[in-house]
Design an enzyme around this catalytic site. Structure first.
Site, mmCIF file in Angstrom:
data_model
loop_
_atom_site.group_PDB
_atom_site.id
_atom_site.type_symbol
_atom_site.label_atom_id
_atom_site.label_comp_id
_atom_site.label_asym_id
_atom_site.label_seq_id
_atom_site.Cartn_x
_atom_site.Cartn_y
_atom_site.Cartn_z
ATOM 1 N N THR A 149 0.851 -1.194 0.000
ATOM 2 C CA THR A 149 0.000 0.000 0.000
ATOM 3 C C THR A 149 0.887 1.245 0.000
ATOM 4 O O THR A 149 0.645 2.196 -0.750
ATOM 5 C CB THR A 149 -0.924 -0.020 1.239
ATOM 6 O OG1 THR A 149 -1.727 -1.200 1.172
ATOM 7 C CG2 THR A 149 -1.815 1.204 1.306
ATOM 8 N N ALA A 208 5.688 -8.867 1.650
ATOM 9 C CA ALA A 208 6.243 -10.178 2.024
ATOM 10 C C ALA A 208 5.212 -11.148 2.592
ATOM 11 O O ALA A 208 5.324 -12.358 2.408
ATOM 12 C CB ALA A 208 7.383 -9.982 3.031
ATOM 13 N N CYS A 242 -8.863 -7.816 2.343
ATOM 14 C CA CYS A 242 -7.733 -6.887 2.469
ATOM 15 C C CYS A 242 -8.083 -5.587 3.179
ATOM 16 O O CYS A 242 -7.209 -4.922 3.678
ATOM 17 C CB CYS A 242 -7.168 -6.549 1.099
ATOM 18 S SG CYS A 242 -6.224 -7.911 0.459
HETATM 19 N N1 PLP Z 1 -2.676 -5.320 -3.791
HETATM 20 C C1 PLP Z 1 -3.274 -6.528 -3.750
HETATM 21 C C2 PLP Z 1 -3.651 -7.193 -5.023
HETATM 22 C C3 PLP Z 1 -3.536 -7.144 -2.529
HETATM 23 O O1 PLP Z 1 -4.130 -8.327 -2.515
HETATM 24 C C4 PLP Z 1 -3.172 -6.483 -1.354
HETATM 25 C C5 PLP Z 1 -3.515 -7.142 -0.092
HETATM 26 O O2 PLP Z 1 -3.606 -6.690 0.954
HETATM 27 C C6 PLP Z 1 -2.518 -5.241 -1.449
HETATM 28 C C7 PLP Z 1 -2.297 -4.687 -2.688
HETATM 29 C C8 PLP Z 1 -2.062 -4.464 -0.262
HETATM 30 O O3 PLP Z 1 -1.042 -5.134 0.410
HETATM 31 P P1 PLP Z 1 -0.599 -4.630 1.857
HETATM 32 O O4 PLP Z 1 -1.855 -4.632 2.698
HETATM 33 O O5 PLP Z 1 0.395 -5.601 2.326
HETATM 34 O O6 PLP Z 1 -0.098 -3.252 1.692
#
Ligand code: PLP
Length: 384
Positions: free
Chosen positions: A71, A202, A329
């Site tokens: 993100t 990760a 998410c």
């Molecule tokens: N993009 C995708 C396709 C995801 O599945 C996620 C999952 O959370 C994210 C971005 C964001 O990842 P994070 O929450 O680790 O920043």
């Protein structure tokens, strides 16, 4: 222990990753910016990890920056593209992760950036012809960035990065891809496929939570968003999370070392579940291009209202099966899936996303199906 089939939300930490991380939580605790021996030890670990990530992507080490998560990487790429590269138009799709959609929307409101949505085909793939038209219409006016995800976290669809990359080059647009779901599962070679920004987190590939990275092509260097002590070659200040960085690199190594075997295992689990459900559950369908251009780790199942109700996910949870009602998410509050909505999946169907890990077994799928059949009150067609 519950049966965990929610690996697109997050994966368990691989014990080998934990083993690699532990010394950096205990004995090698120096601040990598310190010049004494303990600091140098930490610095060396970070630079080794950076080399690992760079090698797997065929990038140069100067193009890899560690962040706290994908993100944050998205935010950095989008803000930099607008502020430093002069991007005025963002072309994306309605089924991107919220970290993309909300960042684009924010830039639209605060900076007047124009956001364009590429049309989708019925199977959830982007309409490449429409993307080409949009790019053609905008060419030569103001700078454009295309942001399209490699693997969709809810339905599993895979984007052909090469096709989009070629189109972006033809129309002189920047290309950002959210590669969170495919990183360490699918090969990505940035020398072969020109992408300006891509990213990883990760915890999606058996590494720790709270660590990610961004690849920034050297042709599209941007300025930092977080200012401070100039860490990460001034791209992302803040004392580095050394043990997490070590864990990320180890997890990436393991992912790419075992890519073929893991891919086959995930494929087998996905298709075993799909076939079993098809045989036993009347009216079951699968969202997206599940048997075509799709990630092996995701199966989005759609149950008809005649046999399922809105308590399905809760009942599965009570029965000891962890899955997801769409995407897990964001907040965990079920406000309906924007992805399934964009694909016009009828609102009265009940959707469960099952997503698999290298640690799942066929026996777990059998148990999960058995629990599911119990909830749906269906007699299994199998003798077993
Ligand atoms: N993009 C995708 C396709 C995801 O599945 C996620 C999952 O959370 C994210 C971005 C964001 O990842 P994070 O929450 O680790 O920043």
């Amino acid at each position: 222990m519950p049966i965990y089939l929610d690996n697109a939300a997050t994966t368990p930490l691989d014990p080998k990753v934990l083993e690699a991380m532990l010394p950096y939580m205990t004995e090698h605790y120096g601040n990598p910016s310190s010049i004494h021996a303990l600091g140098r030890k930490a610095r060396m670990a970070i630079e080794k990890a950076r080399r690992t990530v760079a090698q797997h992507l065929n990038a140069s080490t100067g193009e890899i920056f560690f962040t706290s998560c994908a993100t944050e990487s998205t935010h950095l790429a989008f803000t930099g593209a607008v502020n430093d590269l002069g991007v005025h138009h963002i072309i994306t799709s309605p089924i991107e992760h919220h970290c993309i959609l909300h960042t684009a929307e924010h830039l639209q409101h605060t900076q007047g950036i124009h956001v364009h949505f590429v049309r989708l085909l019925a199977n959830g793939h982007i309409d490449v012809g429409h993307l080409a038209t949009l790019l053609q219409q905008l060419e030569g006016k103001e700078k454009v960035m295309v942001s399209l995800m490699h693997g969709n976290n809810e339905i599993g669809n895979l984007l052909d990065l090469e096709v989009v990359s070629v189109l972006c080059q033809k129309h002189d647009a920047y290309f950002h891809s959210d590669t969170v779901q495919t990183m360490a599962y699918y090969p990505i070679d940035v020398q072969k496929t020109k992408i300006h920004f891509l990213q990883g987190s990760a915890h999606k590939f058996y590494g720790p939570k709270g660590i990610g990275f961004i690849y920034i092509n050297s042709d599209s260097m941007i300025k930092p968003v977080i200012l401070g002590g100039s860490q990460e070659r001034n791209m992302r200040s803040g004392t580095e999370s050394v043990f997490n960085i070590v864990g990320l690199a180890k997890a990436m190594d393991l992912g790419y070392e075992n890519i073929a075997a893991t891919s086959q295992h995930l494929y087998d689990l996905k298709h075993y579940l799909a076939d079993t459900l098809k045989k036993n559950v009347p009216g079951v369908t699968f969202n997206g291009d599940y048997a075509g251009q799709s990630m092996n780790k995701v199966l989005s199942v759609s149950f008809p209202p005649a046999i399922a109700n809105e308590l399905l996910l809760l009942n599965l949870d009570i029965a000891g099966v962890c899955a997801s009602g769409g995407s897990a998410c964001s907040s965990g509050v079920d406000v309906g899936s924007h992805v399934l909505g964009a694909l016009n999946v009828p609102a009265d169907r009940h959707n469960i996303r099952f997503s698999f890990s290298k640690f799942n077994t066929k026996a777990e799928i059998d148990t999960a199906v058995e629990k599911l059949m119990g909830i749906l009150k269906i007699q299994s067609q199998d003798a077993a």
